[in-house]
Write a protein that holds these residues in place. Sequence first.
Motif, PDB file in Angstrom:
ATOM      1  N   GLU A 304       0.805  -1.003  -0.152  1.00 53.04           N
ATOM      2  CA  GLU A 304       0.109   0.011   0.187  1.00 53.04           C
ATOM      3  C   GLU A 304       0.985   1.110   0.068  1.00 53.04           C
ATOM      4  N   THR A 305       1.840   1.303   0.937  1.00 57.11           N
ATOM      5  CA  THR A 305       2.604   2.574   1.054  1.00 57.11           C
ATOM      6  C   THR A 305       3.437   2.828  -0.100  1.00 57.11           C
ATOM      7  N   THR A 306       4.086   1.813  -0.874  1.00 57.47           N
ATOM      8  CA  THR A 306       5.011   2.178  -1.938  1.00 57.47           C
ATOM      9  C   THR A 306       4.258   2.497  -3.199  1.00 57.47           C
ATOM     10  N   ALA A 307       3.066   1.832  -3.318  1.00 56.15           N
ATOM     11  CA  ALA A 307       2.116   1.890  -4.369  1.00 56.15           C
ATOM     12  C   ALA A 307       1.629   3.569  -4.385  1.00 56.15           C
ATOM     13  N   SER A 308       1.102   3.915  -3.137  1.00 50.48           N
ATOM     14  CA  SER A 308       0.788   5.402  -3.055  1.00 50.48           C
ATOM     15  C   SER A 308       1.939   6.460  -3.353  1.00 50.48           C
TER      16      SER A 308
END
Length: 491
Positions: A304-308
């Motif tokens: 989630e964090t890296t995709a954002s």
Amino acid sequence: MLLNWVWLKPKKLEKFLREQGFSGNSYKVFHGDMKELAQTTKEAKSRPISLSDDIARRILPFHHRIITNFGKNSFIWMGPRPNIHITDPKMIREIFLKHDIFKKLRSPLAKLLATGMVGYDGEQWFKVRKIATPAFHHDKLKNMLPTIHKSCNDMLRKWEMSFSKDESCELDVWPHIQTLTADVISRTAFGSNFEEGRKIFEVLSEQINLVIQASLFAYIPGWRFVPNKLNRKLNSNHNEMGELVKGIVNKRKEALKVGKASNNDDLLGILMESNHKEIQEKETGMSIEEVIEECKLFYLAGQETTASLLVWTTVLLCIHPEWQERAREEVCQVFGNREPKFEELNQLKVVSQILYEVLRLYSPAPLLTRANVKEIKLGEIVIPSGVLLSLPIMLVHHDHEYWGDDAKKFNPDRFSEGVSKASKNQVSFFSFGWGPRICLGQNFALLESKLALAMILQKFTFQLSPTYMHAPTRGVTVYPQHGANIILHKI
């Protein structure tokens, strides 16, 4: 008696806070500000905004409104509990350092996603952190680079296949980036590819949406025990996720027993090897349940964090083509057209500045919440037990007092001398948290983001499509509600 207690304690807390100079709405019996918060959030999500609008008004609309109306020393009501806004970097620093007093909330809803070390305290946190740390050492990350490169390469090949005879094409890159980060975390965490881990991600994605729905009712005592459709599905997904991850862990455990496990370079292998050493040396280590929770946390936080971060970097480089060109020139100077090497990624100064500025403006987690376990003085104020503390990352990151007159503008040059010198206060930038409990996976996320961005810049130039709708939205992380339609041009 219960209603009398619920009514009296909030009123006493409200009086205590107002005497110390805090402002906010008066307490409304039972729900506090929750109805208004939900309505404000719904209204904010109902329409896109322009590229120049303040994104904080859309992502943290109610918090933004309260601070605008009442000032930084303000509070909101989460049911019968007051929630104080903490925006002073000195106080934020103290909260992060005194993590044994200012604790993360043990939300029953959060446990239905993943707990792992982010939800632990005391000896349990220390034990798990110590065992998990080797998985993120410099040498281990270096060994993972070829795996991350393969995932990035797969995504870029799909992008190239989207082209016909033309030298450009329109593409919603958001689902592609989600697939990329899911693929990376599957391969680096478990040595499997995205297809084999797809079921876990499908369940996790659905569970995230359900938890967000359920959070609107979390202030109602006993609501999570009501056997309605939403709660039944939440529990069903939680059990299914646990079983899927348990299956992966048990296979690796059995392989280790018979000496067939050859891959100790993935996160699970390193974690189990570290855990085995801890058990041998101290006769205590992580239980199978704790290993499973760490694996679920790898999935959730790693994807989630890296995709954002990647999707907003792409969007902002479309909006600011001069920075896109500066980053591309740097990438070409360092790598040319060849495969990036681990040591060379550290030479990407402009790319690093861009990523930090995206984290500042579009922090994946825009808000952190803490609860103090006892009455304590914080700065010049006394925080009674039972009060919640909100650290609105996005509002601090956008504050003119700490970042200057251009605080809401995209200006990577502010990070030209590194993070610590970028603002007037060191703890004005805390996308990954700060202090002893800073996110263990931040170097992993930045490594993946640097490599992916460098490879994209090597192959394409890109601009926003006329069909793009700017709608940053808060879920588990900040994401584009209507996707990220861009026009790609081959280089």
